[in-house]
Enzyme design. Structure first.
Site, short mmCIF file in Angstrom:
data_model
loop_
_atom_site.label_atom_id
_atom_site.label_comp_id
_atom_site.label_asym_id
_atom_site.label_seq_id
_atom_site.Cartn_x
_atom_site.Cartn_y
_atom_site.Cartn_z
CG ASP A 168 -1.87 -0.88 1.17
OD1 ASP A 168 -1.49 -2.11 0.59
OD2 ASP A 168 -3.18 -0.89 1.71
CE LYS A 232 -5.36 2.21 2.17
NZ LYS A 232 -4.29 1.35 3.06
CE LYS A 268 -6.83 -1.13 2.66
NZ LYS A 268 -5.65 -1.69 2.81
#
Length: 332
Positions: A168, A232, A268
């Site tokens: 991430d 995300k 996400k």
């Protein structure tokens, strides 16, 4: 959402890529073509976007469908601990909870992943060994992203070498807001390359710092053009994190990107999603915007730490007819 259905085969992963798909490769040929493309995207109708997100959030989910939705949401959680006080013991406990969220009920699904700092990846990997739970690691000088590229790439390589299944990363918001899109694009492609063939890449925009919906749309396309496997919303470290409206906007972006390129990208939302009611609202957004192809933890995740406890308590209430309260679940 529809009633529970038999488990379908795992969707095929998106093709490995580092850079724009062939269908859009011309738009990333130079800084000027990239800028022209991003600023040529349709402007966002903020009022319309927020109204649609609010409207979808009022959809009623009946008991059987709710039970299905709760289990689906549990399976989509990236159970997260990202604190300076994290210890190996805390990470091992988190891994055990991810593998068996409810020790008293073996029918409860495992979570999608545990998300930790790079130095805790090896510990997390051991804790979830033999299960379906992935290990995700934040990287690239999380959460600010203020470090030289060489440092960011070293961060990624260390996490991958330790066994991270997913990375991430955070974008350089300063570069993005200054209009230096090529720098952001090049950093994402470099991080994607550092992930190698073994780790999927989630690109975090920190939507609360991007200020406008137009910027969120541009960042979404920029991330996908550069090779993101997931886009995300947030780090969870700022005041404004995932919202129904910014998540809806990102879902529309991945839908349109697949229509143009044939490449599917996950989404996400992270930060601020704490209750079962919240999670179900987001699942309705997914179902109504991109459809069942994304209703799988290969393509949709929740970045959360406290959400899982509420999902487990609501699950237990549906099964027994009574609410056990917070003592029913472990404290993270």
């Amino acid at each position: 959402m529809s009633s529970p259905a038999p488990t379908s085969p795992q969707p095929s992963p998106a093709p490995e890529r580092g850079g724009a798909p062939a269908a859009l490769s011309d738009v990333t040929a130079s800084d000027s073509t990239l800028r022209r493309f991003l600023h040529g995207l349709p402007g966002v109708d903020a009022v319309g976007l927020e109204a649609r997100a609010a409207s979808l959030g009022t959809r009623s989910i009946k008991t059987t469908a709710k039970a299905y939705a709760i289990d689906l949401a549990i399976s989509m959680v990236d159970l997260t601990t990202l604190e300076g006080a994290d210890t190996p013991g805390k990470v091992r406990a988190l891994g055990a909870k991810a593998v068996r969220p409810d020790p008293s009920d073996r029918t409860a699904p495992a979570t999608a992943a545990v998300c930790v700092y790079p130095d805790m990846v090896a510990t997390a990997k051991e804790a979830v060994a033999g299960s379906t739970v992935k290990v995700a690691s934040v990287a690239t000088a999380f959460p600010a992203g203020r470090a030289p590229l060489a440092v960011k790439l070293a961060d990624v390589r260390e996490a991958v070498a330790a066994g991270a299944d997913e990375i991430d990363m955070v974008i350089d918001r300063g570069a993005f807001l200054a209009g230096n899109y090529r720098k952001v694009f090049d950093e994402i492609t470099a991080v994607k390359e550092a992930c190698g063939a073994s780790a999927r890449l989630k690109v975090i925009f920190e939507t609360g710092e991007l200020s406008t919906y137009d910027n969120i749309r541009r960042a979404s396309w920029l991330g996908m053009l550069a090779g993101a496997d997931f886009i995300k919303t947030s780090t969870g470290k700022v005041a404004v994190n995932a919202t129904p409206a910014n998540t809806l906007l990102m879902l529309e972006a991945v839908r349109d990107f697949r229509a143009q390129t044939g490449v599917q990208v996950g989404v996400k939302p992270a930060g601020g999603i704490r209750t079962t009611k919240d999670a179900i609202k987001f699942l309705v957004l997914v179902n109504e915007t991109v459809g069942e192809d994304w209703l799988d933890n290969h393509w949709f995740r929740f970045g959360a730490s406290s959400l899982l406890n509420d999902l487990l308590m609501q699950r237990q209430k549906l099964a027994t007819g009574r609410y056990s309260g917070p003592d029913y679940v472990t404290v993270d």
